[in-house]
Write an enzyme that holds these catalytic residues in place. Structure first.
Site, PDB file in Angstrom:
ATOM      1  N   GLN A 129       3.439   8.152  -5.126  1.00 23.80           N
ATOM      2  CA  GLN A 129       4.439   7.112  -4.690  1.00 23.80           C
ATOM      3  C   GLN A 129       3.943   5.919  -5.376  1.00 23.80           C
ATOM      4  OE1 GLN A 129       2.758   7.119  -0.576  1.00 23.80           O
ATOM      5  NE2 GLN A 129       4.444   7.898   0.090  1.00 23.80           N
TER       6      GLN A 129
ATOM      7  N   ARG B 101       0.790  -1.107  -0.008  1.00 24.06           N
ATOM      8  CA  ARG B 101      -0.036  -0.022   0.189  1.00 24.06           C
ATOM      9  C   ARG B 101       0.872   1.372   0.058  1.00 24.06           C
ATOM     10  NH1 ARG B 101      -1.239   3.528   3.499  1.00 24.06           N
ATOM     11  NH2 ARG B 101      -0.640   2.623   5.204  1.00 24.06           N
ATOM     12  N   VAL B 102       0.357   2.261  -0.832  1.00 22.98           N
ATOM     13  CA  VAL B 102       1.218   3.738  -0.567  1.00 22.98           C
ATOM     14  C   VAL B 102      -0.044   4.516  -0.352  1.00 22.98           C
ATOM     15  CG1 VAL B 102       3.276   3.228  -2.022  1.00 22.98           C
ATOM     16  CG2 VAL B 102       0.887   3.785  -3.274  1.00 22.98           C
ATOM     17  N   SER B 103       0.212   5.667   0.058  1.00 26.01           N
ATOM     18  CA  SER B 103      -0.756   6.634   0.650  1.00 26.01           C
ATOM     19  C   SER B 103      -1.276   7.613  -0.471  1.00 26.01           C
ATOM     20  CB  SER B 103      -0.353   7.535   1.540  1.00 26.01           C
ATOM     21  OG  SER B 103       0.053   6.771   2.750  1.00 26.01           O
ATOM     22  N   THR B 104      -0.420   7.864  -1.346  1.00 28.02           N
ATOM     23  CA  THR B 104      -0.673   9.028  -2.441  1.00 28.02           C
ATOM     24  C   THR B 104      -0.293   8.566  -3.855  1.00 28.02           C
ATOM     25  OG1 THR B 104       1.535  10.032  -2.361  1.00 28.02           O
ATOM     26  CG2 THR B 104      -0.044  10.923  -0.869  1.00 28.02           C
TER      27      THR B 104
END
Length: 190
Positions: free
Chosen positions: A14, A8-11
């Site tokens: 990324q 998982r990445v937040s933005t």
């Protein structure tokens, strides 16, 4: 016994590539990946990864913070994994391994410390914002109209001109003009 990965990445800025490569290297048969903030409890790919687990399987992440942002979220997720009869491992956090009692203890303690630190950061940020506001710092967009333009718009509105006419002459939306009257009535200045 299947090893399932979760990345998982937040933005959007990324990339998931480094995580997915590490999970493939760790022997993950399937990898579920998504771009979503960890602050959201509804993470569809994480839910799919957990649903794909069976008894004896292992969910693997690169870092613990990819799985959860708070102690409660972490413990709830690990509980759901445990109820299936599966285990959890973090590649970059070797102590985060629910196959042992020591690993479960460490996850609980360190998850609590991480949440405590997050609350401290939020508290310091709020204090800084309050101090800045007390010193006259204004947050948000700059006003579209000068104080003179606001007064002029209100005068023209009181004279019967339409919101659209006033807005067009001042190169703003009609809602900007409409809000002027509401903003003044809230402060009692009208």
């Amino acid at each position: 016994m299947t090893t399932i990965g979760y990345a998982r990445v937040s933005t959007d800025g990324q990339t998931l590539q480094a995580q997915t490569e590490a999970l493939h290297s760790a022997g993950c048969a399937r990898i579920y990946a998504e771009k979503i903030s960890g602050a959201y409890s509804d993470r569809p790919q994480l839910a799919k990864a957990i649903a794909a687990l069976g008894e004896g399987d292992t969910l693997v992440v690169c870092k613990l913070d990819r799985l959860a942002r708070s102690t409660r979220d972490l413990l709830n997720t690990l509980d759901a994994i445990g109820k299936i009869g599966a285990s959890f491992k973090s590649l970059n956090d070797p102590w985060a391994d629910t196959t042992s009692a020591h690993g479960r203890l460490m996850l609980t303690v360190l998850g609590g410390l991480a949440e405590f630190e997050r609350h401290l950061i939020l508290s310091r940020t709020a204090e800084g914002r309050t101090r800045a506001q007390a010193n006259g710092v204004r947050f948000g967009r700059k006003p579209s109209l000068t104080p003179y333009q606001r007064a002029e718009a209100l005068r023209r509105r009181a004279a019967g001109e339409t919101l659209t006419e006033i807005a067009r002459s001042m190169n703003v939306s009609h809602m900007t003009i409409a809000r002027l009257g509401r903003d003044l009535s809230k402060t009692g200045a009208m």
